[in-house]
Write a protein that holds these residues in place. Sequence first.
Motif, PDB file in Angstrom:
ATOM      1  N   ALA A 138       0.813  -1.214   0.000  1.00 58.55           N
ATOM      2  CA  ALA A 138       0.000   0.000   0.000  1.00 58.55           C
ATOM      3  C   ALA A 138       0.850   1.269   0.000  1.00 58.55           C
ATOM      4  CB  ALA A 138      -0.935  -0.004   1.204  1.00 58.55           C
ATOM      5  N   ILE A 139       2.125   1.183   0.418  1.00 64.32           N
ATOM      6  CA  ILE A 139       2.951   2.390   0.487  1.00 64.32           C
ATOM      7  C   ILE A 139       3.853   2.547  -0.737  1.00 64.32           C
ATOM      8  CG2 ILE A 139       2.944   2.321   3.008  1.00 64.32           C
ATOM      9  CD1 ILE A 139       5.804   1.282   2.913  1.00 64.32           C
ATOM     10  N   ILE A 140       3.708   1.642  -1.713  1.00 62.28           N
ATOM     11  CA  ILE A 140       4.469   1.771  -2.953  1.00 62.28           C
ATOM     12  C   ILE A 140       3.913   2.941  -3.752  1.00 62.28           C
ATOM     13  CG2 ILE A 140       5.046   0.675  -5.151  1.00 62.28           C
ATOM     14  CD1 ILE A 140       4.949  -2.013  -3.739  1.00 62.28           C
ATOM     15  N   ARG A 141       4.792   3.861  -4.148  1.00 59.51           N
ATOM     16  CA  ARG A 141       4.363   5.046  -4.883  1.00 59.51           C
ATOM     17  C   ARG A 141       4.447   4.788  -6.372  1.00 59.51           C
ATOM     18  NH1 ARG A 141       7.448  10.131  -3.073  1.00 59.51           N
ATOM     19  NH2 ARG A 141       5.887  11.038  -4.424  1.00 59.51           N
ATOM     20  N   VAL A 142       3.380   5.127  -7.098  1.00 56.30           N
ATOM     21  CA  VAL A 142       3.311   4.945  -8.547  1.00 56.30           C
ATOM     22  C   VAL A 142       3.314   6.313  -9.214  1.00 56.30           C
ATOM     23  CG1 VAL A 142       2.014   3.979 -10.476  1.00 56.30           C
ATOM     24  CG2 VAL A 142       2.031   2.792  -8.267  1.00 56.30           C
ATOM     25  N   LEU A 143       4.288   6.548 -10.105  1.00 56.84           N
ATOM     26  CA  LEU A 143       4.417   7.820 -10.811  1.00 56.84           C
ATOM     27  C   LEU A 143       4.133   7.590 -12.291  1.00 56.84           C
ATOM     28  CD1 LEU A 143       7.739   9.050  -9.154  1.00 56.84           C
ATOM     29  CD2 LEU A 143       5.405   9.376  -8.342  1.00 56.84           C
ATOM     30  N   ARG A 144       3.156   8.306 -12.831  1.00 58.70           N
ATOM     31  CA  ARG A 144       2.763   8.161 -14.233  1.00 58.70           C
ATOM     32  C   ARG A 144       3.302   9.319 -15.055  1.00 58.70           C
ATOM     33  NH1 ARG A 144      -1.793   5.193 -15.148  1.00 58.70           N
ATOM     34  NH2 ARG A 144      -1.117   5.395 -17.316  1.00 58.70           N
ATOM     35  N   GLY A 145       3.328   9.140 -16.382  1.00 57.07           N
ATOM     36  CA  GLY A 145       3.771  10.207 -17.258  1.00 57.07           C
ATOM     37  C   GLY A 145       4.141   9.722 -18.646  1.00 57.07           C
ATOM     38  N   HIS A 146       4.734   8.553 -18.747  1.00 61.68           N
ATOM     39  CA  HIS A 146       5.102   8.014 -20.055  1.00 61.68           C
ATOM     40  C   HIS A 146       3.886   7.393 -20.733  1.00 61.68           C
ATOM     41  CE1 HIS A 146       9.406   8.655 -19.714  1.00 61.68           C
ATOM     42  NE2 HIS A 146       9.387   8.153 -18.498  1.00 61.68           N
ATOM     43  N   SER A 170      10.414   9.777 -25.027  1.00 56.62           N
ATOM     44  CA  SER A 170      10.485  10.857 -24.038  1.00 56.62           C
ATOM     45  C   SER A 170      11.419  10.490 -22.901  1.00 56.62           C
ATOM     46  CB  SER A 170       9.092  11.159 -23.470  1.00 56.62           C
ATOM     47  OG  SER A 170       8.649  10.086 -22.673  1.00 56.62           O
ATOM     48  N   LEU A 171      12.029  11.525 -22.305  1.00 62.54           N
ATOM     49  CA  LEU A 171      12.749  11.348 -21.078  1.00 62.54           C
ATOM     50  C   LEU A 171      11.961  12.195 -20.116  1.00 62.54           C
ATOM     51  CD1 LEU A 171      15.173  11.578 -23.471  1.00 62.54           C
ATOM     52  CD2 LEU A 171      16.414  10.984 -21.461  1.00 62.54           C
TER      53      LEU A 171
END
Length: 495
Positions: A138-146, A170-171
Amino acid sequence: MAAAGSGGRRAKAQRGAAGRRRPRAAVPGAEGRLRAAAGRPVDEEVSSDSEPESPSLGRRREAAEEEVEETPQEKKLRLAKLYLEQLRQHEEEAAAAAEEEETQPADVIGDRLKEDVLEQKGRLQRLVAKDVQPPDPAIIRVLRGHQLPVTCLVISPDDRFIFSASKDGSLIKCKWDVESGKRLCVVPGGKKGTEERHMGHASHVLCMAISSDGKYLATGDRNKLIMIWDAATCKRLHIFTGHRDAVSGLSFRRGTHQLYSASHDRCVKVWNVAENAYVETLFGHQDVITGLDSLSRECCVTAGGRDGTVRLWKIPEESQLVFYGHHMLVTDVVACCLCRGSIDCIQLINEEHMVSGADDGSVALWGLTKKKPLALARQAHGMHDAQGLQQPYWISAVAALHNSDLLATGSHSASVKFWKCSEGFRKLEPLWDIPLVGFVNSLKFSAAGDFLVAGLGQEHRLGRWWRIKEAKNSICIIPLKRRAAAPNSGAFDSS
């Protein structure tokens, strides 16, 4: 250094055509020197083809040599005194903090020097795996963008930022701020054919590396290009050309701006990023190179795909050591030819040991003095049904917490696995799994070992053999907490 086989034999350095430099055109008055790009404007292409050294660069070098008055012995003594003084200041601060807690400080300077010596010899192994606790999903952070699958990522040396790249070119370059998760810089991918006027990549980015001082970032793509960036501003500085196929591996030599690159053209190239210069080319692999890594020594290791080898390249000696492994257990000769695994990922644990993963589902631990793996975990992520046949899950990413006994591997088995290397790197013991859906295309531990970053995608980074629709193209930050260490735990001499 030779690599000994099961019968006590040692692997001989592969010389001759398999390890020599690429022939170069003769350059009068500049033989044996780097072809540095003196006077080149920023963002100019640098090719591995021969070019003469500029007269102005030669004059500057001669002037610099005249200015040097310090002998090598005096320089060594001065640097040693400076290093000891830095250690003393650091440990005095630690001792002051220890006194406040009413604890008795040990011989911290001596212990630190012993660790440094073991690290240089490649024998340092910090026993941390037993103290790492499984994180709460539950504490795993998910970062979106690609928009498309994440293919590679690196963490800045100070553990503050994460750079990632993907198949969309993209970078999201993406300098992710680890504390806030905020995107600080995005360089979008361009369309094919726009390479000359577009700042970023116009094809799949397959690999990236960051220098140990955090100054330079290097990225490689399917269009055979290596781009050098200012890591602080995300501004493109140079483009290196010369590879004849996709660039699949990049690594900076620690403590320097020397860059190693590997490609599907089966060769390894050496570059000097600070001088914007090509150095040399090394040959030997019989199939596409799929991964590359290096540490402080002037050498690098590569994974050779379906040629079934891992290779150690000794740059000054122009030689290489060849290691064999990752073959599937079959009895039929024809089946053996068809089932040879592709070694797809590799990383150094310390200067003398490394870990690799293959599409036959195996994870191998290697020592640079042995021809065969020291330990081999077959079907490391289990089996799955593929068109009516039971196939092992491919190992698509491996990561090692440097100079420790903690490893992590990724596949498309809906989990990341953590492993413990037994003392002496003779055994791989599974610890626990972290659920993550999708292809794990890249894994990196932070320098302090307090978090692991995974790059996920709906597809494998090198192809489109399967597509996992429910997966999210994202970056996952997995926090790692440790139990209180026992008094006698810590560094261990793996020899």
